[in-house]
Design a protein around this motif. Structure first.
Motif, PDB file in Angstrom:
ATOM      1  N   THR A 196       0.963  -1.270  -0.029  1.00 28.48           N
ATOM      2  CA  THR A 196      -0.110  -0.083  -0.041  1.00 28.48           C
ATOM      3  C   THR A 196       0.888   1.258   0.055  1.00 28.48           C
ATOM      4  OG1 THR A 196      -1.598  -1.300   1.115  1.00 28.48           O
ATOM      5  CG2 THR A 196      -1.758   1.113   1.076  1.00 28.48           C
ATOM      6  N   LEU A 197       0.654   2.104  -1.000  1.00 28.07           N
ATOM      7  CA  LEU A 197       1.455   3.280  -1.099  1.00 28.07           C
ATOM      8  C   LEU A 197       1.016   4.428  -0.129  1.00 28.07           C
ATOM      9  CD1 LEU A 197       1.914   3.016  -5.039  1.00 28.07           C
ATOM     10  CD2 LEU A 197       3.409   2.417  -3.175  1.00 28.07           C
ATOM     11  N   PRO A 198       1.631   5.602   0.005  1.00 25.56           N
ATOM     12  CA  PRO A 198       1.426   6.596   0.669  1.00 25.56           C
ATOM     13  C   PRO A 198      -0.009   7.294   0.194  1.00 25.56           C
ATOM     14  CG  PRO A 198       3.610   6.810   0.491  1.00 25.56           C
ATOM     15  CD  PRO A 198       3.051   5.664  -0.410  1.00 25.56           C
ATOM     16  N   ASN A 199      -0.241   7.238  -0.889  1.00 22.48           N
ATOM     17  CA  ASN A 199      -1.408   7.914  -1.522  1.00 22.48           C
ATOM     18  C   ASN A 199      -2.620   7.065  -1.619  1.00 22.48           C
ATOM     19  OD1 ASN A 199      -1.048   5.907  -3.437  1.00 22.48           O
ATOM     20  ND2 ASN A 199      -0.763   7.209  -5.294  1.00 22.48           N
ATOM     21  N   GLY A 200      -2.382   5.813  -0.797  1.00 24.47           N
ATOM     22  CA  GLY A 200      -3.479   4.810  -0.637  1.00 24.47           C
ATOM     23  C   GLY A 200      -3.791   3.701  -1.853  1.00 24.47           C
ATOM     24  N   HIS A 201      -3.226   3.999  -2.772  1.00 23.32           N
ATOM     25  CA  HIS A 201      -3.120   3.023  -3.940  1.00 23.32           C
ATOM     26  C   HIS A 201      -2.147   1.901  -3.648  1.00 23.32           C
ATOM     27  CE1 HIS A 201      -6.242   5.089  -5.973  1.00 23.32           C
ATOM     28  NE2 HIS A 201      -5.799   6.012  -5.889  1.00 23.32           N
ATOM     29  N   LEU A 202      -2.347   0.831  -4.730  1.00 28.55           N
ATOM     30  CA  LEU A 202      -1.447  -0.333  -4.603  1.00 28.55           C
ATOM     31  C   LEU A 202      -0.224  -0.548  -5.648  1.00 28.55           C
ATOM     32  CD1 LEU A 202      -4.220  -2.938  -3.801  1.00 28.55           C
ATOM     33  CD2 LEU A 202      -3.044  -1.509  -2.017  1.00 28.55           C
ATOM     34  N   SER A 203       0.658  -1.223  -4.987  1.00 28.04           N
ATOM     35  CA  SER A 203       1.995  -1.737  -6.089  1.00 28.04           C
ATOM     36  C   SER A 203       1.967  -3.081  -5.884  1.00 28.04           C
ATOM     37  CB  SER A 203       3.038  -0.959  -5.439  1.00 28.04           C
ATOM     38  OG  SER A 203       4.126  -1.594  -6.273  1.00 28.04           O
ATOM     39  N   LEU A 204       1.831  -3.842  -7.155  1.00 29.03           N
ATOM     40  CA  LEU A 204       2.213  -5.332  -7.170  1.00 29.03           C
ATOM     41  C   LEU A 204       3.635  -5.493  -7.215  1.00 29.03           C
ATOM     42  CD1 LEU A 204       0.610  -8.013  -7.510  1.00 29.03           C
ATOM     43  CD2 LEU A 204       0.961  -7.745  -9.808  1.00 29.03           C
ATOM     44  N   GLU A 205       4.222  -6.095  -6.174  1.00 29.00           N
ATOM     45  CA  GLU A 205       5.629  -6.249  -6.109  1.00 29.00           C
ATOM     46  C   GLU A 205       6.074  -7.799  -6.301  1.00 29.00           C
ATOM     47  OE1 GLU A 205       7.708  -3.658  -4.744  1.00 29.00           O
ATOM     48  OE2 GLU A 205       5.738  -2.429  -4.921  1.00 29.00           O
ATOM     49  N   ASN A 228      11.247  -1.193 -13.143  1.00 25.90           N
ATOM     50  CA  ASN A 228      12.077  -2.266 -12.767  1.00 25.90           C
ATOM     51  C   ASN A 228      13.428  -1.708 -12.494  1.00 25.90           C
ATOM     52  OD1 ASN A 228      13.237  -4.724 -12.564  1.00 25.90           O
ATOM     53  ND2 ASN A 228      13.023  -5.150 -14.783  1.00 25.90           N
ATOM     54  N   GLU A 229      13.466  -1.043 -11.189  1.00 22.11           N
ATOM     55  CA  GLU A 229      14.761  -0.438 -10.773  1.00 22.11           C
ATOM     56  C   GLU A 229      15.431  -1.565  -9.900  1.00 22.11           C
ATOM     57  OE1 GLU A 229      15.193   3.542  -9.455  1.00 22.11           O
ATOM     58  OE2 GLU A 229      13.093   3.827  -9.593  1.00 22.11           O
ATOM     59  N   TRP A 230      16.834  -1.478 -10.421  1.00 22.16           N
ATOM     60  CA  TRP A 230      17.523  -2.527  -9.545  1.00 22.16           C
ATOM     61  C   TRP A 230      16.944  -4.115  -9.459  1.00 22.16           C
ATOM     62  CZ3 TRP A 230      21.913  -0.253  -8.106  1.00 22.16           C
ATOM     63  CH2 TRP A 230      21.933   0.860  -8.000  1.00 22.16           C
ATOM     64  N   ASP A 231      16.372  -4.567 -10.615  1.00 20.51           N
ATOM     65  CA  ASP A 231      15.835  -5.913 -10.728  1.00 20.51           C
ATOM     66  C   ASP A 231      14.775  -5.922  -9.620  1.00 20.51           C
ATOM     67  OD1 ASP A 231      17.028  -6.474 -13.068  1.00 20.51           O
ATOM     68  OD2 ASP A 231      18.711  -7.213 -12.100  1.00 20.51           O
ATOM     69  N   ASP A 232      14.101  -5.136  -9.462  1.00 27.33           N
ATOM     70  CA  ASP A 232      12.775  -5.230  -8.224  1.00 27.33           C
ATOM     71  C   ASP A 232      11.523  -4.685  -8.966  1.00 27.33           C
ATOM     72  OD1 ASP A 232      11.830  -5.659  -5.673  1.00 27.33           O
ATOM     73  OD2 ASP A 232      12.283  -3.467  -4.949  1.00 27.33           O
ATOM     74  N   PRO A 233      10.856  -5.378  -9.862  1.00 22.37           N
ATOM     75  CA  PRO A 233       9.642  -4.850 -10.533  1.00 22.37           C
ATOM     76  C   PRO A 233       8.365  -4.800  -9.786  1.00 22.37           C
ATOM     77  CG  PRO A 233      10.186  -7.128 -11.165  1.00 22.37           C
ATOM     78  CD  PRO A 233      11.339  -6.478 -10.189  1.00 22.37           C
ATOM     79  N   CYS A 234       7.667  -3.711 -10.438  1.00 24.62           N
ATOM     80  CA  CYS A 234       6.347  -3.533  -9.825  1.00 24.62           C
ATOM     81  C   CYS A 234       5.392  -2.865 -10.795  1.00 24.62           C
ATOM     82  CB  CYS A 234       6.481  -2.750  -8.658  1.00 24.62           C
ATOM     83  SG  CYS A 234       7.018  -1.026  -8.916  1.00 24.62           S
ATOM     84  N   LEU A 235       4.134  -3.219 -10.579  1.00 25.36           N
ATOM     85  CA  LEU A 235       2.988  -2.656 -11.213  1.00 25.36           C
ATOM     86  C   LEU A 235       2.523  -1.763 -10.166  1.00 25.36           C
ATOM     87  CD1 LEU A 235       1.408  -5.252 -13.354  1.00 25.36           C
ATOM     88  CD2 LEU A 235       2.354  -3.147 -14.028  1.00 25.36           C
ATOM     89  N   ILE A 236       2.222  -0.485 -10.545  1.00 29.18           N
ATOM     90  CA  ILE A 236       1.546   0.583  -9.652  1.00 29.18           C
ATOM     91  C   ILE A 236       0.335   1.020  -9.970  1.00 29.18           C
ATOM     92  CG2 ILE A 236       2.091   2.772  -8.488  1.00 29.18           C
ATOM     93  CD1 ILE A 236       5.235   2.367  -8.898  1.00 29.18           C
ATOM     94  N   SER A 237      -0.555   1.165  -9.340  1.00 32.76           N
ATOM     95  CA  SER A 237      -2.040   1.488  -9.700  1.00 32.76           C
ATOM     96  C   SER A 237      -2.241   3.085  -9.346  1.00 32.76           C
ATOM     97  CB  SER A 237      -2.981   0.556  -8.951  1.00 32.76           C
ATOM     98  OG  SER A 237      -4.172   1.333  -9.131  1.00 32.76           O
ATOM     99  N   SER A 238      -3.170   3.874  -9.892  1.00 32.87           N
ATOM    100  CA  SER A 238      -3.562   4.866  -9.722  1.00 32.87           C
ATOM    101  C   SER A 238      -4.780   5.191  -9.429  1.00 32.87           C
ATOM    102  CB  SER A 238      -2.951   5.878 -10.646  1.00 32.87           C
ATOM    103  OG  SER A 238      -3.452   5.770 -11.887  1.00 32.87           O
TER     104      SER A 238
END
Length: 85
Positions: free
Chosen positions: A7-16, A58-68
């Motif tokens: 859960t991101l500070p803006n309340g939305h989500l990131s798939l890690e 995909n910074e530092w081989d740490d991918p994620c999908l971030i919702s808005s």
């Protein structure tokens, strides 16, 4: 590593997930939403599927999908549940 939701500070989500999980994440997106439209930028990409846009990083081989959006959050939760199921 398991695929997780952050859960991101803006309340939305990131798939890690790990780089090794990327093919499975893409396969799950295609299975449920078809081939995503992708706009590539120098440090990120924007994936559009399921009527939502997601930032892919995909910074530092740490991918994620971030919702808005709330709809995007729901999609990421569904993907996470399927990929971990």
């Amino acid at each position: 590593m398991a695929i997780t939701i952050l859960t991101l500070p803006n309340g939305h989500l990131s798939l890690e997930f790990d780089v090794i999980d990327l093919p499975n994440v893409i396969a799950a997106v295609r299975k449920h939403y078809g081939v995503p439209l992708i706009q590539q930028y120098p440090v990120l990409a924007v994936f559009a599927f399921g009527g939502c846009s997601f930032t892919f990083q995909n910074e530092w081989d740490d991918p994620c999908l971030i919702s808005s959006s709330s709809d995007g959050d729901e999609i990421l939760n569904k993907l996470c549940a399927e990929l971990n199921g």
